[in-house]
Design a protein around this motif. Sequence first.
Motif, PDB file in Angstrom:
ATOM      1  N   ARG A 195       4.301   7.409  -7.784  1.00 26.23           N
ATOM      2  CA  ARG A 195       4.515   8.454  -8.781  1.00 26.23           C
ATOM      3  C   ARG A 195       5.630   9.454  -8.465  1.00 26.23           C
ATOM      4  NH1 ARG A 195       1.069   8.943 -12.884  1.00 26.23           N
ATOM      5  NH2 ARG A 195      -0.685   7.501 -12.916  1.00 26.23           N
ATOM      6  N   PRO A 196       5.589  10.117  -7.298  1.00 21.86           N
ATOM      7  CA  PRO A 196       6.476  11.265  -7.192  1.00 21.86           C
ATOM      8  C   PRO A 196       7.950  10.886  -7.048  1.00 21.86           C
ATOM      9  CG  PRO A 196       5.354  10.907  -5.123  1.00 21.86           C
ATOM     10  CD  PRO A 196       4.810   9.913  -6.084  1.00 21.86           C
ATOM     11  N   GLY A 197       8.755  11.323  -7.994  1.00 24.10           N
ATOM     12  CA  GLY A 197      10.212  11.270  -7.884  1.00 24.10           C
ATOM     13  C   GLY A 197      10.824   9.901  -7.660  1.00 24.10           C
ATOM     14  N   ARG A 198      10.240   8.865  -8.217  1.00 34.09           N
ATOM     15  CA  ARG A 198      10.807   7.515  -8.116  1.00 34.09           C
ATOM     16  C   ARG A 198      11.085   7.139  -6.654  1.00 34.09           C
ATOM     17  NH1 ARG A 198      15.249   8.324 -12.871  1.00 34.09           N
ATOM     18  NH2 ARG A 198      13.810   8.512 -14.608  1.00 34.09           N
ATOM     19  N   GLN A 199      10.107   7.347  -5.826  1.00 31.16           N
ATOM     20  CA  GLN A 199      10.288   7.068  -4.407  1.00 31.16           C
ATOM     21  C   GLN A 199       9.786   5.682  -4.012  1.00 31.16           C
ATOM     22  OE1 GLN A 199      11.490   9.465  -1.654  1.00 31.16           O
ATOM     23  NE2 GLN A 199      12.568   9.613  -3.585  1.00 31.16           N
ATOM     24  N   ALA A 200       9.276   4.938  -4.956  1.00 29.82           N
ATOM     25  CA  ALA A 200       8.617   3.684  -4.594  1.00 29.82           C
ATOM     26  C   ALA A 200       9.542   2.722  -3.854  1.00 29.82           C
ATOM     27  CB  ALA A 200       8.037   3.019  -5.841  1.00 29.82           C
ATOM     28  N   LEU A 201      10.771   2.569  -4.349  1.00 33.85           N
ATOM     29  CA  LEU A 201      11.691   1.629  -3.706  1.00 33.85           C
ATOM     30  C   LEU A 201      12.071   2.095  -2.303  1.00 33.85           C
ATOM     31  CD1 LEU A 201      14.108   0.333  -6.486  1.00 33.85           C
ATOM     32  CD2 LEU A 201      12.403  -0.943  -5.172  1.00 33.85           C
ATOM     33  N   ARG A 202      12.318   3.401  -2.168  1.00 35.96           N
ATOM     34  CA  ARG A 202      12.639   3.932  -0.839  1.00 35.96           C
ATOM     35  C   ARG A 202      11.430   3.769   0.093  1.00 35.96           C
ATOM     36  NH1 ARG A 202      15.562   9.596  -0.497  1.00 35.96           N
ATOM     37  NH2 ARG A 202      16.018   8.776   1.575  1.00 35.96           N
ATOM     38  N   ALA A 203      10.244   4.011  -0.455  1.00 39.53           N
ATOM     39  CA  ALA A 203       9.031   3.865   0.353  1.00 39.53           C
ATOM     40  C   ALA A 203       8.866   2.420   0.798  1.00 39.53           C
ATOM     41  CB  ALA A 203       7.815   4.319  -0.449  1.00 39.53           C
ATOM     42  N   LEU A 204       9.140   1.493  -0.109  1.00 40.47           N
ATOM     43  CA  LEU A 204       9.030   0.066   0.226  1.00 40.47           C
ATOM     44  C   LEU A 204       9.979  -0.282   1.381  1.00 40.47           C
ATOM     45  CD1 LEU A 204       8.860  -2.832  -2.324  1.00 40.47           C
ATOM     46  CD2 LEU A 204      10.448  -2.969  -0.424  1.00 40.47           C
ATOM     47  N   ALA A 205      11.243   0.141   1.227  1.00 39.87           N
ATOM     48  CA  ALA A 205      12.231  -0.175   2.270  1.00 39.87           C
ATOM     49  C   ALA A 205      11.855   0.486   3.602  1.00 39.87           C
ATOM     50  CB  ALA A 205      13.616   0.278   1.823  1.00 39.87           C
ATOM     51  N   LEU A 206      11.402   1.734   3.513  1.00 39.23           N
ATOM     52  CA  LEU A 206      11.056   2.454   4.737  1.00 39.23           C
ATOM     53  C   LEU A 206       9.844   1.820   5.426  1.00 39.23           C
ATOM     54  CD1 LEU A 206      11.657   4.869   6.548  1.00 39.23           C
ATOM     55  CD2 LEU A 206      10.160   6.252   5.103  1.00 39.23           C
ATOM     56  N   ALA A 207       8.872   1.385   4.622  1.00 39.58           N
ATOM     57  CA  ALA A 207       7.684   0.756   5.205  1.00 39.58           C
ATOM     58  C   ALA A 207       8.065  -0.521   5.947  1.00 39.58           C
ATOM     59  CB  ALA A 207       6.658   0.451   4.111  1.00 39.58           C
ATOM     60  N   VAL A 208       9.004  -1.292   5.378  1.00 38.83           N
ATOM     61  CA  VAL A 208       9.463  -2.508   6.062  1.00 38.83           C
ATOM     62  C   VAL A 208      10.115  -2.134   7.393  1.00 38.83           C
ATOM     63  CG1 VAL A 208      11.104  -4.420   5.974  1.00 38.83           C
ATOM     64  CG2 VAL A 208       9.763  -3.842   3.942  1.00 38.83           C
ATOM     65  N   VAL A 255       0.844  -1.206   0.000  1.00 41.58           N
ATOM     66  CA  VAL A 255       0.000   0.000   0.000  1.00 41.58           C
ATOM     67  C   VAL A 255       0.879   1.255   0.000  1.00 41.58           C
ATOM     68  CG1 VAL A 255      -1.659   1.345   1.345  1.00 41.58           C
ATOM     69  CG2 VAL A 255      -1.975  -1.110   1.102  1.00 41.58           C
ATOM     70  N   VAL A 256       1.870   1.297   0.876  1.00 42.20           N
ATOM     71  CA  VAL A 256       2.743   2.471   0.951  1.00 42.20           C
ATOM     72  C   VAL A 256       3.517   2.630  -0.364  1.00 42.20           C
ATOM     73  CG1 VAL A 256       4.727   3.479   2.142  1.00 42.20           C
ATOM     74  CG2 VAL A 256       2.930   2.345   3.455  1.00 42.20           C
ATOM     75  N   THR A 257       3.976   1.530  -0.917  1.00 35.87           N
ATOM     76  CA  THR A 257       4.712   1.587  -2.184  1.00 35.87           C
ATOM     77  C   THR A 257       3.825   2.159  -3.289  1.00 35.87           C
ATOM     78  OG1 THR A 257       5.928  -0.378  -1.490  1.00 35.87           O
ATOM     79  CG2 THR A 257       6.081   0.230  -3.809  1.00 35.87           C
ATOM     80  N   LEU A 258       2.576   1.730  -3.333  1.00 36.55           N
ATOM     81  CA  LEU A 258       1.663   2.232  -4.366  1.00 36.55           C
ATOM     82  C   LEU A 258       1.379   3.726  -4.193  1.00 36.55           C
ATOM     83  CD1 LEU A 258      -0.922  -0.672  -4.744  1.00 36.55           C
ATOM     84  CD2 LEU A 258       0.574   0.245  -6.519  1.00 36.55           C
ATOM     85  N   VAL A 259       1.194   4.152  -2.958  1.00 37.88           N
ATOM     86  CA  VAL A 259       0.907   5.569  -2.727  1.00 37.88           C
ATOM     87  C   VAL A 259       2.085   6.441  -3.177  1.00 37.88           C
ATOM     88  CG1 VAL A 259       0.478   7.316  -0.945  1.00 37.88           C
ATOM     89  CG2 VAL A 259      -0.748   5.146  -0.885  1.00 37.88           C
ATOM     90  N   TYR A 260       3.306   5.904  -3.053  1.00 40.44           N
ATOM     91  CA  TYR A 260       4.504   6.668  -3.436  1.00 40.44           C
ATOM     92  C   TYR A 260       5.028   6.263  -4.811  1.00 40.44           C
ATOM     93  CZ  TYR A 260       5.003   9.108   0.956  1.00 40.44           C
ATOM     94  OH  TYR A 260       4.810   9.951   2.004  1.00 40.44           O
ATOM     95  N   GLY A 316      -2.275   6.283   7.011  1.00 38.68           N
ATOM     96  CA  GLY A 316      -3.661   6.012   7.399  1.00 38.68           C
ATOM     97  C   GLY A 316      -4.250   4.850   6.642  1.00 38.68           C
ATOM     98  N   LEU A 317      -4.051   4.833   5.336  1.00 34.90           N
ATOM     99  CA  LEU A 317      -4.640   3.774   4.513  1.00 34.90           C
ATOM    100  C   LEU A 317      -3.986   2.417   4.793  1.00 34.90           C
ATOM    101  CD1 LEU A 317      -6.723   3.287   2.333  1.00 34.90           C
ATOM    102  CD2 LEU A 317      -4.972   3.783   0.623  1.00 34.90           C
ATOM    103  N   ALA A 318      -2.649   2.414   4.903  1.00 40.11           N
ATOM    104  CA  ALA A 318      -1.948   1.145   5.156  1.00 40.11           C
ATOM    105  C   ALA A 318      -2.380   0.544   6.494  1.00 40.11           C
ATOM    106  CB  ALA A 318      -0.441   1.377   5.141  1.00 40.11           C
ATOM    107  N   ASN A 319      -2.450   1.385   7.510  1.00 35.12           N
ATOM    108  CA  ASN A 319      -2.840   0.864   8.829  1.00 35.12           C
ATOM    109  C   ASN A 319      -4.303   0.456   8.873  1.00 35.12           C
ATOM    110  OD1 ASN A 319      -0.634   1.014  11.039  1.00 35.12           O
ATOM    111  ND2 ASN A 319      -0.293   2.801   9.765  1.00 35.12           N
ATOM    112  N   LEU A 320      -5.145   1.203   8.184  1.00 35.40           N
ATOM    113  CA  LEU A 320      -6.558   0.847   8.123  1.00 35.40           C
ATOM    114  C   LEU A 320      -6.740  -0.528   7.486  1.00 35.40           C
ATOM    115  CD1 LEU A 320      -9.598   1.603   8.332  1.00 35.40           C
ATOM    116  CD2 LEU A 320      -9.369   2.630   6.079  1.00 35.40           C
TER     117      LEU A 320
END
Lengths: 109, 200
Positions: free
Chosen positions: A25-38, A18-23, A95-99
């Motif tokens: 688009r902006p600035g190729r943050q998906a991989l960082r978001a994935l790692a950070l969410a873990v 969920v966090v990866t999907l939300v991030y 909010g969405l990921a935790n929900l």
Amino acid sequence: MSPCLAALLLTLAVEVPVVTLVYLRPGRQALRALALAVVVNLVTNPFLCVVLRRWMPTWDSAVLLGEVLAVTLEALAYWAVLRPRSVGRAMLASGLANLLSFAIGLWVL
Amino acid sequence: MARRAGAGGAAKVFVATGILLATALPGTARADSAPPIGYSLSRDGQAVTICADSSAAAYTCGGGGHVLRVAADGSTAYVLADSCVDTTWRTCWLDPCVPPGDWRYGLVDPLPCSSTGTMAWEQIHVDSLIGWNCAAAPEGGTPWDGVLPWDDQWVCKSSYHGPFSCDAGRASVPTLVVAIDLLLAAAGVLVLRFRRRSRP
């Protein structure tokens, strides 16, 4: 499998995508978001399940405090680490990921 | 512009999914990502260890709690000899002598009902006799001759009382958690939309 380990694995399985999907688009943050969410979930979920479970007077108070702390700290982490900084996206992601992980856990665990 | 609209649409879909999931939850759902409370059982060559998921004083050593071992088929039941150990994280009891079989362990006075559900007992399979005190306590405890305090494994199930649940409107911890998460996600969407509209 211990209940806490099951809860952690379920949380990671739901929240990281969920966090990866939300991030996505902006600035190729998906991989960082994935790692950070873990990373943040490896901190917040065991804190709730192990530490608060032991030290709060009741499990209900541990769940409430733990969930509020988790969603707040995760939003702060996404806001502080991921670029470009976006309060709205951090709030939405946390909010969405935790929900979703909370709701799915109601059925699965 | 089209990309922005796409991102906003995706966010709306996410939020709508969350709302649907949150509101469609059954009133008797069993747990959440915070698991139900109950017992964790482990065994080694010396004993079966039973650890309870509660910090309440009544369920720590000295609180007067007694653990029951019941055969899965209900044929025998024993109250364990008092061998309670408080660790940093949990309170545990040791069963000093366990015959082979399938055994259910739980406190005589069950753990308190929690909003994520509470288990009355957990079951473990023992292949061969284990124990460090089988000579002194061949059965590991004293026979229980009363009515078993639990039958169903659940003391209670989780308490979601949100929209569409059987008793909607009553506050509960899961309802509060769902509301907080939902509000944060919705506020995030509003902030994103406001920022986009205010851009030149």
